[in-house]
Design an enzyme around this catalytic site. Structure first.
Site, PDB file in Angstrom:
ATOM      1  N   THR A  44       3.695 -17.563  -2.633  1.00 56.09           N
ATOM      2  CA  THR A  44       4.820 -16.858  -2.029  1.00 56.09           C
ATOM      3  C   THR A  44       5.433 -17.851  -1.089  1.00 56.09           C
ATOM      4  O   THR A  44       5.302 -17.777   0.104  1.00 56.09           O
ATOM      5  CB  THR A  44       4.404 -15.629  -1.226  1.00 56.09           C
ATOM      6  N   ASN A  75      -2.146  -7.787   5.978  1.00 54.88           N
ATOM      7  CA  ASN A  75      -1.836  -7.359   4.622  1.00 54.88           C
ATOM      8  C   ASN A  75      -2.055  -5.859   4.417  1.00 54.88           C
ATOM      9  O   ASN A  75      -1.451  -5.257   3.523  1.00 54.88           O
ATOM     10  CB  ASN A  75      -2.672  -8.181   3.630  1.00 54.88           C
ATOM     11  N   SER A 109       4.222  -1.264   6.520  1.00 57.22           N
ATOM     12  CA  SER A 109       4.419  -0.185   7.493  1.00 57.22           C
ATOM     13  C   SER A 109       5.393  -0.587   8.579  1.00 57.22           C
ATOM     14  O   SER A 109       5.764  -1.734   8.697  1.00 57.22           O
ATOM     15  CB  SER A 109       3.084   0.227   8.092  1.00 57.22           C
TER      16      SER A 109
END
Length: 411
Positions: free
Chosen positions: A195, A406, A411
């Site tokens: 990523t 993670n 949230s």
């Protein structure tokens, strides 16, 4: 908390002639922060790309590959980068969104859509709010300027805690040449890219085929030598752009002295960025260099290095500063070398000789191991005693904070 990593000094990031960058707040990620970046290149710029090997690659990666063609290198006038949404696992609508992004940039700056490359990073399996992206483009274009590398490094961050940028200047045939780049990444990082988004530009004039080869070699020496958690992402991309604005003859042969000098500078910048990603690994408290020597082949050395660097047991021991170093030997043993003679393996922790002849070194004391393990930067050296090949991988420890980041990411 990043390990010995500070934000880049904007004044130390050299302008690359032929490159302008603008950022804006499009509202794709979170209100109140920049999340859209627009790179603009002068006509004649060649761009090479290296992308993830994850078969579930994101829509922007697929579009980039289409636009660059089989050689993965060609003329490009703009890059558009969003955070907050990976546009991965989004099927046909995701491809449409990536192409709409390119079309919107093309219409805004007056270039062919084929010469625009899209990039996304963020949550997988969520649709890209392409209307917000398009709405943020005019502000990014209005912001475009040559000295915006530091701003762009911030705008492409997701779970990163520190922006990542690096720059170098060299002289080729008496002519100054600049290399500057930025990257993002902190989790879902492992070899064959991760990523991770990396954008490096130079003003050297480079033949497309040579640039494509240099990009692959640079990636292999830097971003393909790091791992945080062993997960290969859907979106990883490395872009190397050559604007050709330096007053040099076109670099047309990979073996030429000019190409060798440029490769060294590109690799130095890429390696600084790649190591910054590991230093900023999610929850990292230790930066670890795993060097394997005495292998029959480089692939064999990398196999062992990655086995050690990926091991959760090894990484948690480093987090705890616990010299439970048998875990390293176990990882060497299961790495996949079927004819490995463990009696010929030596293990060092920094300067401390830990294991030899298939067991604990007679002079090794656990206090010495604990002293090294308490450092923020640690070297692991494994000598296989099988040949002259070697490889190095950079990784970090695995902490409670990694789990928290993670677990709470969405949230």
């Amino acid at each position: 908390m990043a390990v010995n990593l500070l934000p880049p000094d904007p004044a130390a990031l050299h302008v690359v002639p032929g490159v302008r960058i603008g950022v804006s707040q499009a509202g794709i990620r979170k209100a109140g922060r920049t999340d859209l970046t627009l790179f603009l290149f002068d006509a004649g710029t060649q761009v090479a790309g290296v992308f993830t090997r994850n078969r579930f690659c994101a829509a922007p990666v697929q579009v980039c590959r289409e636009h660059l063609g089989p050689a993965q290198c060609g003329p490009v006038r703009a890059l558009v980068v969003n955070t907050g949404c990976a546009n991965a696992g989004t099927g046909a609508p995701g491809l449409l969104a990536a192409r709409q992004s390119c079309a919107a940039v093309a219409a805004l700056v007056g270039v062919p859509a084929q010469e625009v490359l899209p990039f996304s990073t963020g949550v997988i399996l969520e649709p890209l709010a392409v209307d917000k992206l398009v709405g943020g483009l005019p502000a990014a274009l209005a912001d475009a300027r040559a000295n915006a590398w530091a701003d762009a490094a911030v705008a492409i961050m997701t779970t990163d805690t520190v922006p990542k940028a690096a720059s170098a200047r060299i002289v080729i045939d008496g002519v100054p040449v600049t290399v500057t780049g930025i990257a993002k990444g902190a989790g879902m990082i492992r070899p064959n890219m991760a990523t991770m988004l990396g954008f490096i530009a130079t003003d050297a004039p480079v033949d497309a085929a040579v640039l494509a080869q240099l990009a692959r070699e640079v990636a292999d020496a830097s971003f393909n030598c790091i791992t945080v958690d062993g997960d290969t992402s859907t979106n990883d991309s490395l872009i190397v752009a050559a604007t050709g604005r330096a007053a040099l003859a076109v670099i047309s042969a990979v073996a030429s002295p000019q190409a060798q000098l440029l490769r060294q500078a590109l690799t130095a910048v890429a390696l600084e960025l790649a190591q910054a990603i590991v230093r900023d690994g999610e929850g990292a408290t230790k930066f670890i260099t795993v060097a394997v020597q005495g292998a029959k082949t480089r692939d064999e050395a990398r196999l062992v290095a990655y086995a050690v660097a990926h091991s959760p047991l090894v990484k948690t021991a480093f987090f705890a500063s616990d010299p439970n170093l048998g875990r390293i030997l176990a990882a060497v043993g299961y790495a996949g070398i079927e004819d490995l003679d463990v009696g010929g393996v030596d293990l060092y922790l920094d300067e401390v000789h830990v294991a030899t002849l298939g067991g604990r070194h007679p002079q090794y004391q656990e206090a010495d191991g604990k002293r090294v393990m308490a450092k923020p930067e640690i070297g692991v050296r494994i000598v296989l005693g099988r040949g002259d090949a070697h490889a190095t991988v950079w990784t970090c420890d695995l902490s409670h904070e990694y789990v928290s980041i993670n677990a709470d990411y969405r949230s």
